[in-house]
Design a protein around this motif. Sequence first.
Motif, PDB file in Angstrom:
ATOM      1  N   LEU A   2       0.840  -1.198   0.000  1.00 39.97           N
ATOM      2  CA  LEU A   2       0.000   0.000   0.000  1.00 39.97           C
ATOM      3  C   LEU A   2       0.875   1.248   0.000  1.00 39.97           C
ATOM      4  CD1 LEU A   2      -3.075   0.660   0.190  1.00 39.97           C
ATOM      5  CD2 LEU A   2      -2.594   1.280   2.548  1.00 39.97           C
ATOM      6  N   LYS A   3       1.951   1.168   0.782  1.00 36.56           N
ATOM      7  CA  LYS A   3       2.862   2.300   0.875  1.00 36.56           C
ATOM      8  C   LYS A   3       3.476   2.585  -0.502  1.00 36.56           C
ATOM      9  CE  LYS A   3       7.237   3.385   2.831  1.00 36.56           C
ATOM     10  NZ  LYS A   3       8.416   2.592   3.233  1.00 36.56           N
ATOM     11  N   GLU A   4       3.865   1.495  -1.209  1.00 30.94           N
ATOM     12  CA  GLU A   4       4.453   1.639  -2.539  1.00 30.94           C
ATOM     13  C   GLU A   4       3.466   2.302  -3.494  1.00 30.94           C
ATOM     14  OE1 GLU A   4       7.378   1.319  -3.263  1.00 30.94           O
ATOM     15  OE2 GLU A   4       7.882   0.539  -1.274  1.00 30.94           O
ATOM     16  N   ILE A   5       2.206   1.804  -3.454  1.00 32.61           N
ATOM     17  CA  ILE A   5       1.198   2.347  -4.359  1.00 32.61           C
ATOM     18  C   ILE A   5       0.953   3.818  -4.049  1.00 32.61           C
ATOM     19  CG2 ILE A   5      -1.237   2.203  -5.020  1.00 32.61           C
ATOM     20  CD1 ILE A   5      -1.038  -0.799  -4.741  1.00 32.61           C
ATOM     21  N   LEU A   6       0.953   4.132  -2.746  1.00 32.31           N
ATOM     22  CA  LEU A   6       0.769   5.525  -2.306  1.00 32.31           C
ATOM     23  C   LEU A   6       1.894   6.401  -2.861  1.00 32.31           C
ATOM     24  CD1 LEU A   6      -1.489   6.491  -0.376  1.00 32.31           C
ATOM     25  CD2 LEU A   6       0.264   6.713   1.351  1.00 32.31           C
ATOM     26  N   MET A   7       3.120   5.874  -2.798  1.00 33.88           N
ATOM     27  CA  MET A   7       4.273   6.625  -3.294  1.00 33.88           C
ATOM     28  C   MET A   7       4.165   6.865  -4.800  1.00 33.88           C
ATOM     29  SD  MET A   7       6.331   7.477  -0.904  1.00 33.88           S
ATOM     30  CE  MET A   7       7.784   7.872  -1.867  1.00 33.88           C
ATOM     31  N   GLN A 311      -5.401  -0.902 -10.511  1.00 35.24           N
ATOM     32  CA  GLN A 311      -6.630  -0.184 -10.158  1.00 35.24           C
ATOM     33  C   GLN A 311      -6.434   0.645  -8.877  1.00 35.24           C
ATOM     34  OE1 GLN A 311     -10.129  -2.521 -10.277  1.00 35.24           O
ATOM     35  NE2 GLN A 311     -11.452  -0.822  -9.736  1.00 35.24           N
ATOM     36  N   TYR A 312      -5.811   0.019  -7.877  1.00 31.32           N
ATOM     37  CA  TYR A 312      -5.568   0.738  -6.610  1.00 31.32           C
ATOM     38  C   TYR A 312      -4.724   1.984  -6.856  1.00 31.32           C
ATOM     39  CZ  TYR A 312      -7.455  -3.073  -3.773  1.00 31.32           C
ATOM     40  OH  TYR A 312      -8.277  -3.985  -3.195  1.00 31.32           O
ATOM     41  N   GLN A 313      -3.677   1.801  -7.703  1.00 34.14           N
ATOM     42  CA  GLN A 313      -2.782   2.932  -7.956  1.00 34.14           C
ATOM     43  C   GLN A 313      -3.560   4.142  -8.474  1.00 34.14           C
ATOM     44  OE1 GLN A 313       0.397   2.113 -10.717  1.00 34.14           O
ATOM     45  NE2 GLN A 313       0.922   4.297 -10.886  1.00 34.14           N
ATOM     46  N   PHE A 314      -4.488   3.894  -9.400  1.00 36.53           N
ATOM     47  CA  PHE A 314      -5.214   5.024  -9.993  1.00 36.53           C
ATOM     48  C   PHE A 314      -6.307   5.554  -9.066  1.00 36.53           C
ATOM     49  CE2 PHE A 314      -2.906   3.677 -13.649  1.00 36.53           C
ATOM     50  CZ  PHE A 314      -2.752   4.824 -14.389  1.00 36.53           C
ATOM     51  N   VAL A 315      -6.974   4.664  -8.351  1.00 33.82           N
ATOM     52  CA  VAL A 315      -7.995   5.137  -7.395  1.00 33.82           C
ATOM     53  C   VAL A 315      -7.332   5.983  -6.309  1.00 33.82           C
ATOM     54  CG1 VAL A 315      -9.565   4.440  -5.568  1.00 33.82           C
ATOM     55  CG2 VAL A 315      -9.698   3.330  -7.777  1.00 33.82           C
ATOM     56  N   ILE A 316      -6.196   5.479  -5.811  1.00 33.43           N
ATOM     57  CA  ILE A 316      -5.516   6.216  -4.742  1.00 33.43           C
ATOM     58  C   ILE A 316      -5.038   7.570  -5.249  1.00 33.43           C
ATOM     59  CG2 ILE A 316      -3.394   6.227  -3.347  1.00 33.43           C
ATOM     60  CD1 ILE A 316      -3.971   3.302  -2.718  1.00 33.43           C
ATOM     61  N   GLU A 317      -4.600   7.598  -6.513  1.00 28.27           N
ATOM     62  CA  GLU A 317      -4.180   8.870  -7.086  1.00 28.27           C
ATOM     63  C   GLU A 317      -5.343   9.866  -7.097  1.00 28.27           C
ATOM     64  OE1 GLU A 317      -1.574   8.306 -10.456  1.00 28.27           O
ATOM     65  OE2 GLU A 317      -2.286  10.210 -11.256  1.00 28.27           O
ATOM     66  N   ALA A 318      -6.518   9.370  -7.498  1.00 28.82           N
ATOM     67  CA  ALA A 318      -7.705  10.242  -7.541  1.00 28.82           C
ATOM     68  C   ALA A 318      -8.097  10.702  -6.139  1.00 28.82           C
ATOM     69  CB  ALA A 318      -8.867   9.512  -8.204  1.00 28.82           C
ATOM     70  N   ILE A 367     -13.039   8.624  -4.729  1.00 29.38           N
ATOM     71  CA  ILE A 367     -13.294   7.195  -4.942  1.00 29.38           C
ATOM     72  C   ILE A 367     -14.305   7.013  -6.076  1.00 29.38           C
ATOM     73  CG2 ILE A 367     -14.311   5.114  -3.926  1.00 29.38           C
ATOM     74  CD1 ILE A 367     -13.142   6.033  -1.231  1.00 29.38           C
ATOM     75  N   VAL A 368     -15.382   7.771  -5.987  1.00 28.27           N
ATOM     76  CA  VAL A 368     -16.471   7.599  -6.961  1.00 28.27           C
ATOM     77  C   VAL A 368     -16.002   7.930  -8.373  1.00 28.27           C
ATOM     78  CG1 VAL A 368     -18.689   8.522  -7.724  1.00 28.27           C
ATOM     79  CG2 VAL A 368     -18.347   7.919  -5.326  1.00 28.27           C
ATOM     80  N   PHE A 369     -15.323   9.088  -8.509  1.00 31.43           N
ATOM     81  CA  PHE A 369     -14.952   9.536  -9.846  1.00 31.43           C
ATOM     82  C   PHE A 369     -13.621   8.943 -10.316  1.00 31.43           C
ATOM     83  CE2 PHE A 369     -18.116  12.618  -8.632  1.00 31.43           C
ATOM     84  CZ  PHE A 369     -18.862  12.715  -9.804  1.00 31.43           C
ATOM     85  N   GLY A 370     -12.843   8.372  -9.403  1.00 32.73           N
ATOM     86  CA  GLY A 370     -11.588   7.738  -9.790  1.00 32.73           C
ATOM     87  C   GLY A 370     -11.801   6.292 -10.207  1.00 32.73           C
ATOM     88  N   TRP A 371     -12.951   5.765  -9.794  1.00 38.38           N
ATOM     89  CA  TRP A 371     -13.188   4.328  -9.994  1.00 38.38           C
ATOM     90  C   TRP A 371     -13.187   3.932 -11.469  1.00 38.38           C
ATOM     91  CZ3 TRP A 371     -12.929   0.717  -6.369  1.00 38.38           C
ATOM     92  CH2 TRP A 371     -13.298  -0.566  -6.711  1.00 38.38           C
ATOM     93  N   ALA A 372     -13.968   4.630 -12.275  1.00 40.78           N
ATOM     94  CA  ALA A 372     -14.111   4.226 -13.678  1.00 40.78           C
ATOM     95  C   ALA A 372     -12.778   4.315 -14.435  1.00 40.78           C
ATOM     96  CB  ALA A 372     -15.184   5.068 -14.356  1.00 40.78           C
TER      97      ALA A 372
END
Lengths: 389, 230
Positions: A2-7, A311-318, A367-372
């Motif tokens: 998770l930390k990596e994806i956050l980074m 998917q997590y990487q992009f959702v977390i970015e959003a 979350i909502v708008f980053g999901w798609a």
Amino acid sequence: MLKEILMMALDNIIGNKMRSFLTMLGIMIGVTSIIALITVVQGVTGEVIDRFSEMGAGKVTVQAYGTALKAGLNENDIADLSAIEYVSGVSPTVSLGSTAVRNNKIFEDISVEGNNEIYFENNQDMVIQGRPLNIYDMSGYSNVCIIDENIADELFWGENPINKQMYLSGQNYTVVGLMESETNFYRQNVGRVKIPYKNALSLNAAANIMNIEIYLYDANETQAANYEIENVLNAAFNYAEDSFNIVNFESILSSMQEMQSMLTAMLTGIASIALLVGGVGIMNMMLVSVTERTTEIGLRKALGAEPRQIQYQFVIEAVLLSLLGGLFGALFGLLISYIASAAMDTKFALSPTAIALGLGFSALVGIVFGWAPARKASRLKPIDALRSE
Amino acid sequence: MSETVVDMVKIIKNYQIADQEIHVLKEIHLQIKQGEFIAVLGPSGSGKSTLMNIIGCLDTPTSGEYFLAGRKIQDQNEKTMARIRNTEIGFIFQSFHLLARQTALRNVELPLIYAGYKQKERRAMAEAMLEQVGLADRSSHFPNQLSGGQQQRVAIARALINNPTILLADEPTGALDQKTGIQVLELFHEINSRGRTIIMITHDAGIAKQAKRIVNIIDGIVSEGGLNIA
């Protein structure tokens, strides 16, 4: 992991400073307006409610409509009300119309109110010059009055009215005090005079008390006092329906508080539209980003990234973008409401609910708008993704 | 006798374009043993990229059986495929595909992130690997601060970091000048001499000659042997 994806997400936000900032702006404006609106509305209405409860706390107003047999309350009823254990004092108001005369000058359609000493004890700021009416004026034979500035201007132009005489409904009265004038419903200046209530009763042919203010020892006992007062009044009017009405400030206060929360909810709803628009902005930027980074996504997949991890990487970015926007928005919102409260001279109250609401909403929007877009990224086939360039 | 790492039996790959079916790979049989250095040589449109994608588990065949290191690759879910790519295959691309905003070291670490290594371990492993490809002093450089040859060596380090069964190189010298291309191929020889299986896809017979074994592919059919066809 998770930390990596956050980074990774943070890396990309920092790598695209201008674009990230512009995307955040939408969320920022939304959160700023939500927090500013909630804080300012709560500050202003809170102030109104405070003043109102200051004015009305520990006070119950009774309006007597009367019955066919008994048109209003009398002195025995006042005595019964005064005997209730929670009651510190009862102040009846007898209203009538009259005409004031002095040295051939006439002031017509004066509203005369008869009050007792308890009324004046509880309305100390009312008399701006001279003295209020006290217990010695209440014998019924003391013709003293308090007049307002309108009458003073009209009948006592250029002189101090205190201790001067004037005629009220044909009787000689001594002016002992002066109060501020008020305008009536139609914004006309009207004359107001206050006299001892027994005098008012003798002036008024009907001799009934229609309006009573009951003062309590403790505002927290309003409910219990209400019950006792109702008993006394029911007995006085022989349990006739609609013969009286009890108004306590507690019920007015609660309806005002209800109004405050309705207003807050409505304004929050309106401001949420800005947040929604910000969310669409984030979605747009994320979609562009996914398209731009097709090769990167393909490479990550070729090197072993699972679809879920992409998917997590992009959702977390959003979410990160949106939360950052929310954080700046909260700061700006508080700043604006602080300035506004200083300008309007109201209390500034840092509302934790508003801040939590703003941040929570912005995370949700992320979350909502980053999901798609994130889902789109995670579904890219690595061969197609690597080929594009 | 060494182990067979790639075993393809009757591999067919068809693509549907509009209402036309295109036969890209026609009944391919191919065995590659542990420790081989093999070149797949073919002109563009021959199906060599499709073959590479299937070997690299980026794509699945329409029919036929493919065993990678003894494991059958077919109809696996995406998560399992990702895991296989991560641990069994080291990819090297013509255009390097390094992440531009990451240092050489971070680029080499990338497969280890998805393999779930801790940061300290990753760093140590990536530093050691960069040293092996002769770039120990470039670890904090960004790709645009490196020459093409250096970038490809970073990519090779990244491909090797997870100790994969096969090194799969798609036109590894295609974007390099001749001199640096030769240096990269020398590095391949060195890696191969330590026992690593290398599969190199190319259209250049001169490059293919560097491999110990050449497989020709033309119109989706492979044949063993000489350079005469290309």
